[in-house]
Design a protein around this motif. Structure first.
Motif, mmCIF file in Angstrom:
data_model
loop_
_atom_site.group_PDB
_atom_site.id
_atom_site.type_symbol
_atom_site.label_atom_id
_atom_site.label_comp_id
_atom_site.label_asym_id
_atom_site.label_seq_id
_atom_site.Cartn_x
_atom_site.Cartn_y
_atom_site.Cartn_z
ATOM 1 N N GLN A 1 2.234 -8.250 6.189
ATOM 2 C CA GLN A 1 3.552 -7.698 5.907
ATOM 3 C C GLN A 1 3.459 -6.219 5.528
ATOM 4 O O GLN A 1 2.510 -5.791 4.871
ATOM 5 N N ASN B 1 9.088 -7.348 -2.409
ATOM 6 C CA ASN B 1 8.269 -8.553 -2.334
ATOM 7 C C ASN B 1 7.810 -8.778 -0.904
ATOM 8 O O ASN B 1 8.557 -8.530 0.046
ATOM 9 N N VAL C 1 6.818 -11.664 1.633
ATOM 10 C CA VAL C 1 6.977 -13.106 1.793
ATOM 11 C C VAL C 1 6.230 -13.552 3.045
ATOM 12 O O VAL C 1 6.513 -13.069 4.148
ATOM 13 N N SER D 1 5.425 -21.406 2.213
ATOM 14 C CA SER D 1 5.822 -20.025 1.946
ATOM 15 C C SER D 1 5.066 -19.523 0.720
ATOM 16 O O SER D 1 4.826 -20.271 -0.228
ATOM 17 N N TYR D 2 4.705 -18.238 0.771
ATOM 18 C CA TYR D 2 3.995 -17.633 -0.357
ATOM 19 C C TYR D 2 4.509 -16.214 -0.541
ATOM 20 O O TYR D 2 4.641 -15.456 0.421
ATOM 21 N N THR D 3 4.806 -15.836 -1.798
ATOM 22 C CA THR D 3 5.399 -14.531 -2.086
ATOM 23 C C THR D 3 4.502 -13.715 -3.005
ATOM 24 O O THR D 3 4.013 -14.220 -4.015
ATOM 25 N N ASN E 1 4.956 -10.658 -5.380
ATOM 26 C CA ASN E 1 6.066 -9.943 -6.002
ATOM 27 C C ASN E 1 5.701 -8.500 -6.355
ATOM 28 O O ASN E 1 4.552 -8.195 -6.680
#
Length: 223
Positions: free
Chosen positions: A78, A85, A87, A109-111, A113
């Motif tokens: 990303q 954030n 994601v 799903s993994y975020t 922050n």
């Protein structure tokens, strides 16, 4: 003379000033101009007989959050702006448990922050290994999670009453006797041990003595 100058300050002609643009922590300086002419940041300028107009442009910082995946899980890296954030939407193999930087995560799903620097998230794939010992004795590695590529080492031993006749991993044969085994983990795995009963002479005599007399006579004739 090292003193800061604020907008609107009167400056004597011939004074040399240094233009130093300090952006917010979230931004980078992308351009500086004096009276419309582009200059480098921290440039020096000598004041002439005209007003001085200093302009600066900035841009919010962007960072790459890299997804380092192994064992079957997949995710796209990303690019996000400062403070945002990241994601990750994960593709998870059936039956697998996923760890992010060594910690088990739930769902797909993994975020990350509040990203403020380039960073890497390591996604690894793990599977449960379960041993059904049956009437054998099994030692070595314990039941639990193992990463794809790990070797599950274990031993299988006969017991007083049973002899090992087969060892399988998800139905595929690993061997047919007691001994030391290795299995490379690449999916959820069930290791099963099959055995047969050992009849000692004493047990055989007890078994025969428990039969009705006519059965014993028949057995004798048959031999």
């Amino acid at each position: 003379n090292g003193n800061a100058i604020t907008s609107g300050t009167a400056i004597i002609v011939g004074t040399e000033i240094t233009v130093n643009v300090t952006p917010a922590v979230s931004h980078n300086v992308t351009g500086v101009a004096i009276n419309g002419n582009t200059v480098d940041n921290n440039s020096k300028y000598t004041v002439t007989d005209r007003d001085v107009s200093i302009t600066a442009t900035t841009q919010i910082k962007t960072f790459t959050v890299t997804a380092d995946c192994s064992g079957g899980v997949s995710a796209e890296s990303q690019t996000v702006t400062y403070g945002s954030n990241a994601v990750f939407n994960l593709t998870v193999p059936s039956g697998a448990t996923i760890k992010a930087n060594g910690n088990i995560i739930s769902g797909t799903s993994y975020t990350v922050n509040n990203v403020t620097a380039n960073t890497t998230v390591t996604f690894t794939t793990w599977y449960n290994v379960t041993v059904n010992a049956g009437n054998s004795t099994v030692g070595g590695d314990a039941n639990g999670l193992y990463q794809v590529g790990d070797t599950f080492d274990f031993t299988v031993a006969d017991t007083v009453s049973h002899i090992v006749t087969g060892v399988t991993a998800n139905g595929s044969s690993l061997g047919t006797t007691a001994g030391t085994y290795k299995h490379t983990v690449n999916s959820a795995t069930t290791i099963s041990v099959s055995t047969v009963v050992v009849f000692s002479d004493v047990l055989s005599e007890l078994f025969v003595s428990a039969l009705p007399p006519q059965a014993v006579r028949l057995s004798t004739v048959a031999h």
